[in-house]
Design a protein around this motif. Structure first.
Motif, PDB file in Angstrom:
ATOM      1  N   ALA A   1       8.675   5.129  -3.728  1.00 43.50           N
ATOM      2  CA  ALA A   1       9.868   4.410  -3.291  1.00 43.50           C
ATOM      3  C   ALA A   1       9.978   4.443  -1.768  1.00 43.50           C
ATOM      4  CB  ALA A   1      11.111   5.033  -3.929  1.00 43.50           C
ATOM      5  N   TRP A   2       9.719   5.607  -1.177  1.00 40.95           N
ATOM      6  CA  TRP A   2       9.793   5.750   0.291  1.00 40.95           C
ATOM      7  C   TRP A   2       8.799   4.799   0.953  1.00 40.95           C
ATOM      8  CZ3 TRP A   2       8.048   6.527   5.089  1.00 40.95           C
ATOM      9  CH2 TRP A   2       8.880   7.157   6.026  1.00 40.95           C
ATOM     10  N   ASP A   3       7.561   4.795   0.467  1.00 38.35           N
ATOM     11  CA  ASP A   3       6.528   3.940   1.070  1.00 38.35           C
ATOM     12  C   ASP A   3       6.845   2.462   0.882  1.00 38.35           C
ATOM     13  OD1 ASP A   3       5.267   6.294   1.692  1.00 38.35           O
ATOM     14  OD2 ASP A   3       3.715   6.116   0.155  1.00 38.35           O
ATOM     15  N   THR A   4       7.403   2.110  -0.266  1.00 37.30           N
ATOM     16  CA  THR A   4       7.749   0.711  -0.522  1.00 37.30           C
ATOM     17  C   THR A   4       8.862   0.246   0.409  1.00 37.30           C
ATOM     18  OG1 THR A   4       7.085   0.895  -2.843  1.00 37.30           O
ATOM     19  CG2 THR A   4       8.594  -0.893  -2.268  1.00 37.30           C
ATOM     20  N   ILE A   5       9.899   1.050   0.525  1.00 35.20           N
ATOM     21  CA  ILE A   5      11.013   0.683   1.403  1.00 35.20           C
ATOM     22  C   ILE A   5      10.529   0.580   2.848  1.00 35.20           C
ATOM     23  CG2 ILE A   5      13.218   1.491   2.334  1.00 35.20           C
ATOM     24  CD1 ILE A   5      13.755   2.714  -0.459  1.00 35.20           C
ATOM     25  N   ASP A   6       9.695   1.508   3.263  1.00 39.50           N
ATOM     26  CA  ASP A   6       9.184   1.475   4.634  1.00 39.50           C
ATOM     27  C   ASP A   6       8.414   0.192   4.891  1.00 39.50           C
ATOM     28  OD1 ASP A   6       8.977   3.200   7.069  1.00 39.50           O
ATOM     29  OD2 ASP A   6       6.828   2.873   6.739  1.00 39.50           O
ATOM     30  N   TRP A   7       7.574  -0.229   3.927  1.00 34.04           N
ATOM     31  CA  TRP A   7       6.809  -1.464   4.089  1.00 34.04           C
ATOM     32  C   TRP A   7       7.739  -2.676   4.116  1.00 34.04           C
ATOM     33  CZ3 TRP A   7       5.950  -6.155   1.919  1.00 34.04           C
ATOM     34  CH2 TRP A   7       4.803  -6.836   2.283  1.00 34.04           C
ATOM     35  N   LEU A   8       8.731  -2.704   3.247  1.00 36.66           N
ATOM     36  CA  LEU A   8       9.618  -3.869   3.149  1.00 36.66           C
ATOM     37  C   LEU A   8      10.391  -4.090   4.451  1.00 36.66           C
ATOM     38  CD1 LEU A   8      11.012  -3.377  -0.462  1.00 36.66           C
ATOM     39  CD2 LEU A   8       9.464  -5.199   0.288  1.00 36.66           C
TER      40      LEU A   8
ATOM     41  N   PRO B   1       0.818  -1.222   0.000  1.00 36.55           N
ATOM     42  CA  PRO B   1       0.000   0.000   0.000  1.00 36.55           C
ATOM     43  C   PRO B   1       0.848   1.266   0.000  1.00 36.55           C
ATOM     44  CG  PRO B   1       0.070  -0.941   2.196  1.00 36.55           C
ATOM     45  CD  PRO B   1       0.806  -1.899   1.310  1.00 36.55           C
ATOM     46  N   MET B   2       0.445   2.240  -0.812  1.00 43.38           N
ATOM     47  CA  MET B   2       1.065   3.559  -0.821  1.00 43.38           C
ATOM     48  C   MET B   2       0.246   4.509   0.060  1.00 43.38           C
ATOM     49  SD  MET B   2       3.728   3.128  -2.840  1.00 43.38           S
ATOM     50  CE  MET B   2       3.830   1.503  -2.064  1.00 43.38           C
TER      51      MET B   2
ATOM     52  N   LYS C   1      -2.309   0.310  -4.276  1.00 45.83           N
ATOM     53  CA  LYS C   1      -1.448  -0.818  -3.944  1.00 45.83           C
ATOM     54  C   LYS C   1      -0.613  -1.211  -5.169  1.00 45.83           C
ATOM     55  CE  LYS C   1      -4.572  -2.612  -0.383  1.00 45.83           C
ATOM     56  NZ  LYS C   1      -5.400  -3.761   0.066  1.00 45.83           N
ATOM     57  N   LEU C   2       0.661  -1.457  -4.924  1.00 44.51           N
ATOM     58  CA  LEU C   2       1.585  -1.771  -5.996  1.00 44.51           C
ATOM     59  C   LEU C   2       2.024  -3.230  -5.913  1.00 44.51           C
ATOM     60  CD1 LEU C   2       3.823   1.436  -6.077  1.00 44.51           C
ATOM     61  CD2 LEU C   2       1.583   1.013  -7.122  1.00 44.51           C
ATOM     62  N   TYR C   3       1.902  -3.907  -7.057  1.00 44.02           N
ATOM     63  CA  TYR C   3       2.274  -5.320  -7.148  1.00 44.02           C
ATOM     64  C   TYR C   3       3.780  -5.460  -6.966  1.00 44.02           C
ATOM     65  CZ  TYR C   3       3.145  -9.875  -9.372  1.00 44.02           C
ATOM     66  OH  TYR C   3       3.552 -11.161  -9.654  1.00 44.02           O
ATOM     67  N   THR C   4       4.172  -6.309  -6.024  1.00 41.06           N
ATOM     68  CA  THR C   4       5.575  -6.440  -5.631  1.00 41.06           C
ATOM     69  C   THR C   4       5.919  -7.911  -5.467  1.00 41.06           C
ATOM     70  OG1 THR C   4       5.344  -4.344  -4.416  1.00 41.06           O
ATOM     71  CG2 THR C   4       7.298  -5.684  -3.937  1.00 41.06           C
ATOM     72  N   VAL C   5       7.060  -8.318  -5.998  1.00 40.48           N
ATOM     73  CA  VAL C   5       7.514  -9.706  -5.891  1.00 40.48           C
ATOM     74  C   VAL C   5       8.806  -9.721  -5.080  1.00 40.48           C
ATOM     75  CG1 VAL C   5       8.114 -11.809  -7.116  1.00 40.48           C
ATOM     76  CG2 VAL C   5       6.507 -10.194  -8.149  1.00 40.48           C
TER      77      VAL C   5
ATOM     78  N   GLN D   1       0.451  -5.227 -13.038  1.00 37.73           N
ATOM     79  CA  GLN D   1      -0.475  -5.642 -11.989  1.00 37.73           C
ATOM     80  C   GLN D   1      -0.615  -4.646 -10.844  1.00 37.73           C
ATOM     81  OE1 GLN D   1      -0.510 -10.003 -11.118  1.00 37.73           O
ATOM     82  NE2 GLN D   1       1.352 -10.051 -12.369  1.00 37.73           N
ATOM     83  N   SER D   2      -0.015  -3.456 -10.983  1.00 35.91           N
ATOM     84  CA  SER D   2      -0.162  -2.435  -9.947  1.00 35.91           C
ATOM     85  C   SER D   2      -1.399  -1.584 -10.185  1.00 35.91           C
ATOM     86  CB  SER D   2       1.075  -1.529  -9.905  1.00 35.91           C
ATOM     87  OG  SER D   2       2.148  -2.172  -9.263  1.00 35.91           O
ATOM     88  N   GLU D   3      -1.979  -1.101  -9.115  1.00 36.61           N
ATOM     89  CA  GLU D   3      -3.120  -0.208  -9.198  1.00 36.61           C
ATOM     90  C   GLU D   3      -2.660   1.209  -9.532  1.00 36.61           C
ATOM     91  OE1 GLU D   3      -5.621  -2.597  -5.656  1.00 36.61           O
ATOM     92  OE2 GLU D   3      -4.906  -0.529  -5.360  1.00 36.61           O
ATOM     93  N   GLY D   4      -3.646   2.086  -9.787  1.00 35.25           N
ATOM     94  CA  GLY D   4      -3.351   3.499  -9.993  1.00 35.25           C
ATOM     95  C   GLY D   4      -3.236   3.886 -11.451  1.00 35.25           C
ATOM     96  N   ASP D   5      -2.955   5.154 -11.671  1.00 34.01           N
ATOM     97  CA  ASP D   5      -2.821   5.704 -13.013  1.00 34.01           C
ATOM     98  C   ASP D   5      -1.348   5.813 -13.391  1.00 34.01           C
ATOM     99  OD1 ASP D   5      -5.594   6.069 -13.296  1.00 34.01           O
ATOM    100  OD2 ASP D   5      -5.507   8.007 -12.263  1.00 34.01           O
ATOM    101  N   TYR D   6      -1.054   5.426 -14.631  1.00 32.16           N
ATOM    102  CA  TYR D   6       0.326   5.490 -15.125  1.00 32.16           C
ATOM    103  C   TYR D   6       0.556   6.801 -15.880  1.00 32.16           C
ATOM    104  CZ  TYR D   6       4.533   4.360 -17.794  1.00 32.16           C
ATOM    105  OH  TYR D   6       5.781   4.378 -18.354  1.00 32.16           O
TER     106      TYR D   6
END
Length: 637
Positions: A146-153, A49-50, A55-59, A120-125
Motif C-alpha cells: 500500500a505504501w509503495d502504491t500510494i507513493d507511485w500514485l 512497481p513494488m 509489479k501490481l496491475y492497477t487501473v 493480473q498482478s505479479e508475485g505470489d498470493y
C-alpha cells in the motif's frame, strides 16, 4: 447503373492508388480500445512497481478534465480490471461500481489494484498475507505494498492533488486496514468496510473455534488459480446433504482433493487459536500502534461473513481517540458489503429509503471531502453512526455501546425474566444428534444462491424453534419499545454428556402473529444477534481440552453489534442449540485432538443441559438504551 460525377470518379481512382487491406489479413489484431472520444472518462492500466521489483496491475479512472483531484484507492483480490469495466459504456458512472458514482462525478480519481499474485498482478498470493515478521520473512506485505502504491500514485498521476484515501469491503476492507499500519504521509483517510480482522475469533474462517465449512468454496476460488471463482465441483447439490454424507469436514475436504490447496492445509494445521492466528489479528496489531489516519469503520448489522472485524478494531482504537475526532463506527441495516449497493431492503425487511446511498452520500463523502479535497468544509464525523432498525432512522451517538447493560435471564416455563433465578438446581435438557444437525436455513441449502446467502441472518427462525433439539425461551409481549444498542453478550451455563460440544445462542425479535399490513411479517422470528462457541475452548482459545461430562461450564461470548428497536407488542426470544449446519462443521461431541481429522465413529449423541439456577444463572447481557428503567417498562410482568 451507378453513375459517377467527375469529382466522385476522381476520388475513387485516387483511393485505388492506396494499398488495400489483404483479404486474409487476421481480423483479430492489436488490442482494441472501445473507448472513443465521446467517453466522459480516462481509464489507464499500469503496472506499479513494488520495492522488491514485483509489479501490481492497477487501473486508474477519472472524469475527463479532472485536475487537483484526490485519489481513492482499493486494493482487491476481486479483479481490478473487471471492476473498472463493468459495462461497455462511455460514461464513468456505468463502468464503475454504483458506490463510486457520487465520488467520481465530483472529481475523485478512482484506483483499483490487484493484490500481488491475483489476477493480473505479479508475485505470489498468500491469503491474508501476514505482516513482515515471524510469519512472513519476506520484505513485503500488504502494508508495504500500500505504501509503495500510494507513493507511485502521488508521483505519477498528474491530475491528483497528492492526497489519498483507502477503502474497500471484505478482503479490500482488510487491505485498507493494513495500509494504516505504517501509513504513507499522503494517506489522509480510510473507510474500511466489513473488514476481515481475525479469521479465527469471528470473521470468515472460524467463529469462536467453530469452522465455517461453507467457506471452502472461497478457498478454492482464491487459490486454485490466479483468477476468479472456481467453486468446488460438487454440482448443484444440497449442501446439507452433501456435507452430511461426507462424514466429517475432513472427509469432505479429502473427497474433493482440497487438501492439495496450501490455504486449506494451513487451516487444518491450525484448528486452535495459536500464535499463527494471534500474529495475524489486525485488531491487536492496530491497537499496538498510534492512530494517525482518520478512520471510519463500516459494518452491517446482518453481516453474514465479517461481523466481528469492525467492532473489534473500534474497541482496540477507541481509547486512542482522545478527542473523539479520529475514529468512527458505522453500523447499517445491511448484509455483508451491502453498504455499496441499494440499501432499501434486506430479505423481508424494508427500510426508510436507500440506506446505502444515504450513508455514502451524506456521511462517507463529506468525511472524505474534508480530509482530501482542497477547500472542502470541515465535517463533524459522528463517533458512532448507526441505523435504528425498528425505528427506521439514523442515529448519532458518542460511544458504542450507547446502551447500559441489563441481564435478561433464562427462566422456568421457557420464559425470560429480568429477575435472577431462585431455584437451587434447575436445567432444561435436549439431545444433540450429529446425525441430524440443526440447519441454519431450511433444507435444501444452496449457499451459492446469493438470495439465500446474503439474507440468511434475517431468515425466519421458526424452522429451528419447533425442533426438539433447540431449547427456546420467550418473553411476554413488550409493553413499551426496547432499544438494544451495542453487542449483547451470551452468558450460558451448559453441560453435556459428551466430552466436547458446540453452543449456539440466538437473540430474536418475535413479531406479532397478525399483521394485515405486511402479512409476510406475521409471526416472524427475526434474529437480532446470533453466534456460536466451540466448547473445547472454554478454558482458553489457545488451549483446547476435553469437557467433563455432566459438568456445567460458563460460556461467555459476544453477539454481533446492533442498533435494534423492538416495538411494543413484539416479544424477545432466546434459542439455544448445539449445531448450526452446514454453515459450521459438526462437533463430534467426543473430544478429538483435531476435528478436521475426526472419524465417523467419533460422532455421538449427547444429552445437553441449559442451566438456570442461583449458581448457574444463564442470561444474555443486553446493552439497552435507558438501562434498567427502560427494560422494566418493556418487560415487567
Amino acid at each position: 447503373m451507378i453513375k459517377y460525377t467527375a469529382t466522385t470518379l476522381a476520388l475513387v481512382l485516387a483511393a485505388g492508388a492506396f494499398a488495400q487491406t489483404p483479404t486474409m489479413a487476421p481480423d483479430i489484431a492489436a488490442p482494441f480500445n472501445a473507448v472513443t472520444p465521446a467517453a466522459d472518462y480516462i481509464r489507464r492500466e499500469v503496472m506499479v512497481p513494488m520495492r522488491d521489483g514485483v509489479k501490481l496491475y492497477t487501473v486508474i479512472v477519472m472524469k475527463k478534465g479532472t485536475a487537483n483531484g484526490p485519489i481513492l484507492l482499493t486494493r482487491t483480490v476481486y479483479n481490478a480490471g473487471k471492476t473498472t469495466a463493468r459495462n461497455p459504456s462511455q460514461r464513468i458512472t456505468e463502468i464503475l461500481p454504483i458506490s463510486d458514482a457520487e465520488l467520481v462525478s465530483d472529481g475523485y480519481i478512482r484506483v483499483y489494484q490487484d493484490v500481488r499474485g491475483r489476477n493480473q498482478s505479479e508475485g505470489d498470493y498468500v491469503i491474508t498475507r501476514p505482516l513482515k515478521g515471524p510469519l512472513n520473512r519476506s520484505a513485503t506485505d500488504h502494508s508495504t505494498d500500500a505504501w509503495d502504491t500510494i507513493d507511485w500514485l502521488v508521483k505519477n498521476v498528474p491530475e491528483t492533488n497528492g492526497r489519498v484515501a483507502v477503502t474497500g469491503s471484505s478482503y479490500p476492507g482488510f487491505t485498507a486496514l493494513m495500509a494504516l499500519i505504517d501509513p504513507h504521509p499522503a494517506l489522509k483517510a480510510a473507510v474500511p468496510m466489513s473488514p476481515m480482522v481475525d479469521g479465527w475469533i469471528g470473521d470468515d474462517w472460524f467463529h469462536n473455534g467453530a469452522f465455517r465449512q461453507t467457506m471452502l468454496d472461497y478457498f478454492t476460488g482464491q487459490t486454485a488459480t490466479k483468477n476468479d471463482e472456481d467453486p468446488v465441483a460438487m454440482g448443484q447439490r444440497d449442501y446439507y446433504a452433501e456435507f452430511l454424507s461426507a462424514g466429517s469436514v475432513g472427509g469432505y475436504i479429502a473427497s474433493y482433493g482440497l487438501d492439495a490447496l496450501p490455504g486449506g492445509k494451513k487451516l487444518m494445521e491450525h484448528p486452535a487459536y495459536d500464535s499463527w492466528w494471534q500474529g495475524q489479528a489486525l485488531d491487536k496489531i492496530l491497537g499496538a500502534r498510534p492512530l494517525t489516519v482518520p478512520t471510519m469503520l463500516v459494518v452491517g448489522q446482518w453481516d453474514q461473513e465479517d461481523s466481528y472485524g469492525a467492532p473489534a478494531v473500534y474497541r482496540a482504537l477507541e481509547p486512542k481517540d482522545t478527542g473523539n475526532k479520529m475514529l468512527s463506527l458505522v453500523i447499517g441495516p445491511r448484509r455483508h458489503s451491502g453498504v455499496n449497493y441499494d440499501g432499501s431492503s434486506l430479505g423481508p425487511l424494508r427500510f426508510n429509503g436507500d440506506t446505502g446511498l444515504q450513508f455514502r452520500r451524506d456521511v462517507m463523502k463529506p468525511f472524505l471531502d474534508s480530509h482530501l479535497k482542497t477547500g472542502a468544509p470541515a465535517f463533524d464525523a459522528p463517533p458512532v453512526f448507526t441505523y435504528a432498525v425498528g425505528a427506521d432512522q439514523w442515529q448519532r451517538h458518542e460511544r458504542f455501546p450507547a446502551g447500559e447493560t441489563v441481564n435478561l435471564y433464562l427462566d422456568d416455563r421457557f420464559s425470560l425474566s429480568l429477575a435472577a433465578p431462585a431455584a437451587k438446581a434447575a436445567h432444561d435438557d435436549y439431545v444433540s444428534d450429529p446425525a441430524h444437525p440443526v440447519p441454519f436455513v431450511p433444507v435444501p441449502v444452496d449457499v451459492r444462491n446469493r438470495a439465500v446467502w446474503s439474507s440468511w441472518l434475517v431468515s425466519d427462525q421458526r424452522h429451528a424453534s419447533v425442533r426438539p433439539d433447540v431449547v427456546t425461551y420467550v418473553s411476554q409481549p413488550l409493553k413499551a419499545p426496547l432499544q438494544i444498542h451495542g453487542q449483547p453478550q451470551a452468558n450460558l451455563f451448559a453441560s453435556t454428556s459428551g466430552t466436547d460440544s458446540d453452543w449456539v445462542v440466538k437473540l430474536i425479535d418475535v413479531f406479532p402473529e397478525e399483521n394485515s399490513a405486511r402479512p409476510e411479517l406475521a409471526g416472524l422470528q427475526l434474529g437480532i444477534g446470533m453466534e456460536i462457541f466451540r466448547g473445547r475452548y472454554v478454558k482458553g482459545f489457545d488451549t483446547p481440552s476435553a469437557l467433563t461430562p455432566g459438568k456445567a461450564e460458563r460460556y461467555r461470548f459476544l453477539l454481533p453489534g446492533v442498533n435494534h428497536v423492538i416495538p411494543a407488542g413484539h416479544r424477545l426470544m432466546v434459542q439455544v442449540q448445539s449445531s448450526w449446519f452446514p454453515l459450521y462443521d459438526r462437533n463430534p461431541q467426543t473430544f478429538v485432538p483435531n476435528i478436521f481429522t475426526a472419524q465417523p465413529g467419533d460422532y455421538q449423541k449427547a444429552a445437553q443441559g441449559v442451566w438456570r439456577d442461583t449458581l448457574r444463572p444463564s442470561h444474555i447481557a443486553i446493552p439497552i438504551v435507558g438501562g434498567a428503567a427502560a427494560a422494566r417498562a418493556a418487560l415487567a410482568n
